[in-house]
Every structure is written in structure tokens, then in C-alpha cells.
Design a protein around this motif. Structure first.
Motif, mmCIF file in Angstrom:
data_model
loop_
_atom_site.group_PDB
_atom_site.id
_atom_site.type_symbol
_atom_site.label_atom_id
_atom_site.label_comp_id
_atom_site.label_asym_id
_atom_site.label_seq_id
_atom_site.Cartn_x
_atom_site.Cartn_y
_atom_site.Cartn_z
ATOM 1 N N ARG A 426 0.836 -1.211 0.000
ATOM 2 C CA ARG A 426 0.000 0.000 0.000
ATOM 3 C C ARG A 426 0.869 1.259 0.000
ATOM 4 N N PHE A 427 1.949 1.232 0.739
ATOM 5 C CA PHE A 427 2.839 2.393 0.765
ATOM 6 C C PHE A 427 3.471 2.634 -0.610
ATOM 7 N N ALA A 431 2.988 6.012 -2.872
ATOM 8 C CA ALA A 431 4.157 6.768 -3.312
ATOM 9 C C ALA A 431 4.162 6.933 -4.827
ATOM 10 N N GLU A 432 3.792 5.856 -5.569
ATOM 11 C CA GLU A 432 3.757 5.936 -7.032
ATOM 12 C C GLU A 432 2.720 6.949 -7.501
ATOM 13 N N ALA A 437 1.364 12.229 -9.883
ATOM 14 C CA ALA A 437 0.626 13.499 -9.807
ATOM 15 C C ALA A 437 1.583 14.673 -9.864
ATOM 16 N N ARG A 438 2.708 14.596 -9.193
ATOM 17 C CA ARG A 438 3.655 15.711 -9.218
ATOM 18 C C ARG A 438 4.323 15.844 -10.582
ATOM 19 N N PRO A 532 11.160 -2.230 -6.599
ATOM 20 C CA PRO A 532 11.945 -1.959 -7.808
ATOM 21 C C PRO A 532 13.377 -1.649 -7.438
ATOM 22 N N PRO A 533 14.306 -2.048 -8.365
ATOM 23 C CA PRO A 533 15.722 -1.814 -8.042
ATOM 24 C C PRO A 533 16.022 -0.343 -7.843
ATOM 25 N N GLU A 534 15.392 0.569 -8.736
ATOM 26 C CA GLU A 534 15.729 1.991 -8.623
ATOM 27 C C GLU A 534 15.132 2.624 -7.386
ATOM 28 N N GLN A 535 14.148 2.014 -6.843
ATOM 29 C CA GLN A 535 13.528 2.598 -5.630
ATOM 30 C C GLN A 535 14.316 2.238 -4.383
#
Length: 539
Positions: A426-427, A431-432, A437-438, A532-535
């Protein structure tokens, strides 16, 4: 000729033509010559007192009205000030006022038209001041019994001040301050009012002592002579005085307005001095009498108390009588004490012998055998009790150990791991969505920036002109002075600057311009459970 003289003068006749000023002057001279000095008896009508200090009022009877005026200097010399409704005799001269085409009386002096007019005016003022509450009894203050300083407002040259000083010297000599004033005439009222106010302005403890009592005094006279003490300013000054005030104006039958507003009224100035201070000799006699009475009272009190003490002493018994009984009891107990001690020791010796006779060796051995049997019985029961208590605690420990098995702990850990995984998923989703949105917001703002930039203006047909150094030209005169010009269009720059400088490069489309290079849309698929690896890992 006679015929012509009898005919009235026509428009072209020989009659003298007056100017307005000439005619006004002739009328003025005629009236002033005919009525140079006159006395007029009339009733005062409207009264006006402008700031200039002059006095304008009307003199009237039942059919006519005469305008009257008194100049500032004449008003100050008047013994009686005209008031509306007052019947007076005005002395003056007639004149005219050309500016308004009217005649008037220049009044030099005003006198009441008899005692009746003065009494009517006095009654009118009395009712006015009484309506304001200046005569109220609760405003009257008591006079000080022994004033240290007395202020006297009177004439310094009359017999009044001598009578007051002589009476004060005979009764009780004290410090007297005299404020000299006029006691009749037009200066009487203002001087008396200023004297009362002046005494009240003296600061306590200053170089000039502040009076504890004021006396306003004057000898007898007619109502006209005493009229200054009937003026309103005098009555109001006496009512506003913070120092107690005694009025002693005229004889006993004379009454003025200051008598009603003062704290006490004395029939004569001598009586005012008698009210101000007591008789010193009488005070000394009274003090001596009080001292004698005090001494007699003290002597009588001491004598009565001494007699009372003597009477009480007779009722008390003698000290030897009080101690005789106690002394006799002490002697009796002293005689009985040795025999009592001997008998007490004998009783206690018998009780000890009886207690010692019951402590035989056989009795002690029997008691020791009983206690030894009880101890052996307890020793035989102790191992069985220890085994039973140990068994109970071992069973309790086994019950607790059975509850702490690996399987239940593993199930609890798995349950909490699943809950933690759900929270992590859920987190990641939240965050995604926030990042998406930004990013959309940033792209919208960039498009707005491109839309509002000057390059979009160039696309609509405008151009930017620069000189050889790259400065933007906004005036024709600046462009004419430049050595070389470079014109920037939407698709490039025309012209090259001189002096070896390079022309600005054509504006290229921004990398993030959606028209030039549209960005691929980012996938909005849900993120896998694995991070994800980049996260990066959250743990």
C-alpha cells in the motif's frame, strides 16, 4: 419772485441736496445737543455681554424700547450691574449710530430705582442659588475649635478689623492674616471674591501659613453699601471655599447672600471673633478643673482599691493554718512508713518462696520431653512436605513450557509478516500515485511556461532584434546607431554581427517541449510486491 418762492422746488429747483453722511451727522449733532446729559428711569430688558467687555442692553417701559450701551471702562466703574427685569435709573447721554440708522443711550452709571428694586433683585438671586443647592445644610462644615491661623477679609482702615483683633487678643491670641479689600463700591465684590479664592490657594506648609478659618467682615450700612456682598461672584466664591468661612457683614438685622452660603453667620464682626476662638482663661480654668478632677479620681481609685485589697486580705486564712493539715499528714505517714516497708518485703519474700517451690527438676524434665517429641514429629513430616511442594512447582513449570511451543510462535510471526507485506504494498502504491501526480503537475507548468515565453510570440509573426553585442534593440534610434543587426525569427536568426562576433544560434526546441519531442506516457501499472531496483529496499 414771490410766486416762484412759494412754488415747491422741482427736479431742477434750488433745494439743498444732503448726502447720507451729512444728514446722519446733522441728526447726531441735533440729538446730542438737545440731550447732552439725561437720567432715564426704565426696566432693563435684553442684556448682552460680548467678549469685548462692552455691555449692550435695552431700557423699556410699557410702550417703548431704548437701546443702551456701556463701554468697557464704564462697566468696570458701575456699582450695580444691570440685569434683566431690574428697574433702574440710567445716567448718560443720547447719541446716534449712523451705521444702523438708530439712536441709543450711552450709559455711564446705573442705579437701582429704590430699595424695592434691590430687594427684588436680591430675592431673585437668592432663589437661583437656593435652587442650585448652595444653601443646603449638609454643605455647612463645623468650625475648628482652636484655629492656629485665621484669615480676615475686610478693610484694613475701618473699626471692624480693630474690633476683631481686640476681641481675639482678649479671648485667645492667635496668628491673624488680613487680606485688605474694598467693602463697598464697584470694586467690593471682585476683591472679596479674589480674597476668598486667594486664601484657598495658599499651599499648606508653605512660607505663608494657610488659614484654618476665614472671616469676611464689614460694619453696618444701607442696602446699597452692603450690595457688594449680595453679588453672585461673592456667594459662589464663599460656597466653593475649602476653608470654613464665617460671615460677619453688617449688624444683626442686616442680611446678605454671603450669610446663606457661609458655614456660620455672626451677627457682628465682634461675634465672629467670639465664634472663631474660645476664651483662653476659661480654657485654662477648665483644664485646671479637669486636672484636679483627674487627680481626685486617681486618688479615689487608689484608695478604693487599697481598701478592697485590705478587705480581701482579711477573708484569706493564715499561711500556718493552710499548712497545718498537710504537716500533720506528713508526720503520720512518716511514722507508718518503716512498718509498711517491712510488711511489703515480707509479702514479696513469701510469694518468691511459693514460686520457687513449684520449679522442681522432675517438672522441668517432663516439659523438655514434651517439646522434644513435638520436634521429632515435625522432623518426620518435613521430607514429605518438601517432595509434595516440589512436585506442584514442577507441574506448573511444565504447563508454562507446553504453551511456549515453536509452532504457535511461527504462526504468529507468519501472520505479522503478511500484515507487514500488505502495508509495504500500500505504501508503494501511494508513493507511485504521488510521484505521478507531481510529474503531471510539472509538465503542465512547463507547457504553461512555453506558452507564455517569447518564442511562442515569435511563432505568431514577431521578431527580436539584437545588435552586434547581443543586446536587444527596442528603439529605432538604437537600431540606427548599431553597426550590425541580428534578427531572430521563430525558426532561426537572420544576419550576422560585425567585429568578428558570432550571431546567436537559432533557438532550438526545448527537450521537454511536448511538440518537439513528446514524452512516452509512463505506465501506471501497479508495482509488484518486490521492491523496484531503482527505488531501493525499504528494509
Amino acid at each position: 419772485m414771490d410766486m416762484f418762492e412759494d412754488e415747491p422746488a422741482g427736479p431742477g429747483g434750488n433745494a439743498h441736496e444732503f448726502t447720507v453722511s451729512e444728514l446722519s451727522g446733522a441728526v447726531k449733532r441735533t440729538i446730542e445737543g438737545e440731550f447732552g446729559h439725561i437720567r432715564v428711569r426704565a426696566e432693563v430688558g435684553r442684556v448682552a455681554r460680548p467678549r469685548s467687555g462692552h455691555l449692550y442692553f435695552d431700557l423699556k417701559d410699557d410702550r417703548s424700547v431704548l437701546a443702551a450701551v456701556s463701554w468697557k471702562g464704564q462697566v468696570a466703574r458701575m456699582q450695580v450691574q444691570p440685569e434683566e427685569g431690574m428697574e433702574v435709573i440710567a445716567t448718560g447721554r443720547m447719541t446716534t449710530f449712523p451705521g444702523q440708522s438708530k439712536y441709543q443711550l450711552i450709559v455711564e452709571n446705573v442705579e437701582p430705582a429704590g430699595a424695592g428694586a434691590l430687594m427684588a433683585l436680591l430675592e431673585k438671586r437668592k432663589k437661583m442659588l437656593q435652587a442650585e443647592g448652595l444653601f443646603a445644610p449638609e454643605l455647612k462644615r463645623p468650625l475648628p475649635y482652636l484655629p492656629r491661623v485665621i484669615g480676615v477679609v475686610t478693610s484694613p482702615s475701618g473699626a471692624v478689623i480693630r474690633d476683631i483683633l481686640h476681641r481675639l487678643r482678649d479671648r485667645f491670641p492667635t496668628h491673624v492674616l488680613i487680606w485688605p479689600v474694598a467693602v463697598q463700591g464697584q470694586q467690593c465684590a471682585p476683591q472679596v471674591a479674589k480674597a476668598i479664592e486667594g486664601f484657598n490657594r495658599i499651599a499648606p506648609g508653605g512660607k505663608v501659613p494657610r488659614p484654618d478659618l476665614l472671616i469676611v467682615a464689614r460694619g453696618g450700612g444701607s442696602i446699597e453699601d452692603l450690595w457688594g456682598f449680595n453679588e453672585e461672584i461673592v456667594a459662589r466664591a464663599a460656597a466653593a471655599s475649602d476653608i470654613p468661612l464665617v460671615s460677619a457683614v453688617g449688624h444683626e438685622t442686616d442680611t446678605t447672600l454671603i450669610d446663606f452660603v457661609s458655614d456660620r453667620r455672626a451677627p457682628t464682626p465682634t461675634a465672629a471673633a467670639e465664634l472663631a476662638v474660645p476664651v483662653r482663661s476659661e480654657l485654662l480654668a477648665w483644664a485646671a478643673d479637669m486636672q484636679a478632677r483627674l487627680i481626685r479620681g486617681q486618688a479615689y481609685a487608689l484608695t478604693s482599691r487599697r481598701q478592697r485589697l485590705t478587705d480581701l486580705a482579711r477573708a484569706l486564712p493564715r499561711p500556718a493554718t493552710l499548712t497545718e493539715g498537710a504537716r500533720q499528714r506528713l508526720d503520720t505517714w512518716s511514722d507508718r512508713l518503716p512498718n509498711a516497708l517491712i510488711r511489703g518485703v515480707g509479702r514479696r519474700r513469701v510469694a518468691l518462696s511459693e514460686a520457687g517451690g513449684s520449679l522442681r527438676p522432675a517438672t522441668l524434665r517432663a516439659r523438655i520431653g514434651q517439646e522434644r517429641g513435638r520436634l521429632s514429629d515435625r522432623a518426620d513430616r518435613l521430607p514429605t512436605a518438601l517432595i509434595r511442594n516440589t512436585t506442584q512447582h514442577r507441574r506448573a513449570l511444565e504447563n508454562w513450557g507446553g504453551r511456549l511451543q515453536p509452532a504457535p510462535l511461527r504462526r504468529e510471526l507468519d501472520r505479522r509478516a503478511e500484515a507487514f507485506e500488505r502495508l509495504s504494498t500500500r505504501f508503494a502504491e501511494v508513493a507511485e500515485r504521488g510521484l505521478t501526480a507531481r510529474r503531471d503537475r510539472l509538465e503542465a507548468l512547463d507547457r504553461l511556461r512555453e506558452t507564455l515565453g517569447y518564442r511562442q510570440t515569435l511563432a505568431r509573426g514577431y521578431a527580436v532584434v539584437r545588435d552586434g553585442e547581443g543586446r536587444v534593440m527596442t528603439r529605432r534610434a538604437e537600431a540606427e546607431k548599431a553597426d550590425a543587426l541580428a534578427i531572430e525569427f521563430a525558426d532561426g536568426v537572420l544576419g550576422a554581427p560585425s567585429m568578428g562576433t558570432t550571431a546567436p544560434e537559432p533557438a532550438a526546441a526545448p527537450k521537454d517541449n511536448p511538440k518537439a519531442a513528446p514524452k512516452p506516457k509512463k505506465s501506471k501499472a501497479k508495482a509488484p510486491k518486490d521492491t523496484p531496483p531503482e527505488q531501493g529496499s525499504l528494509f
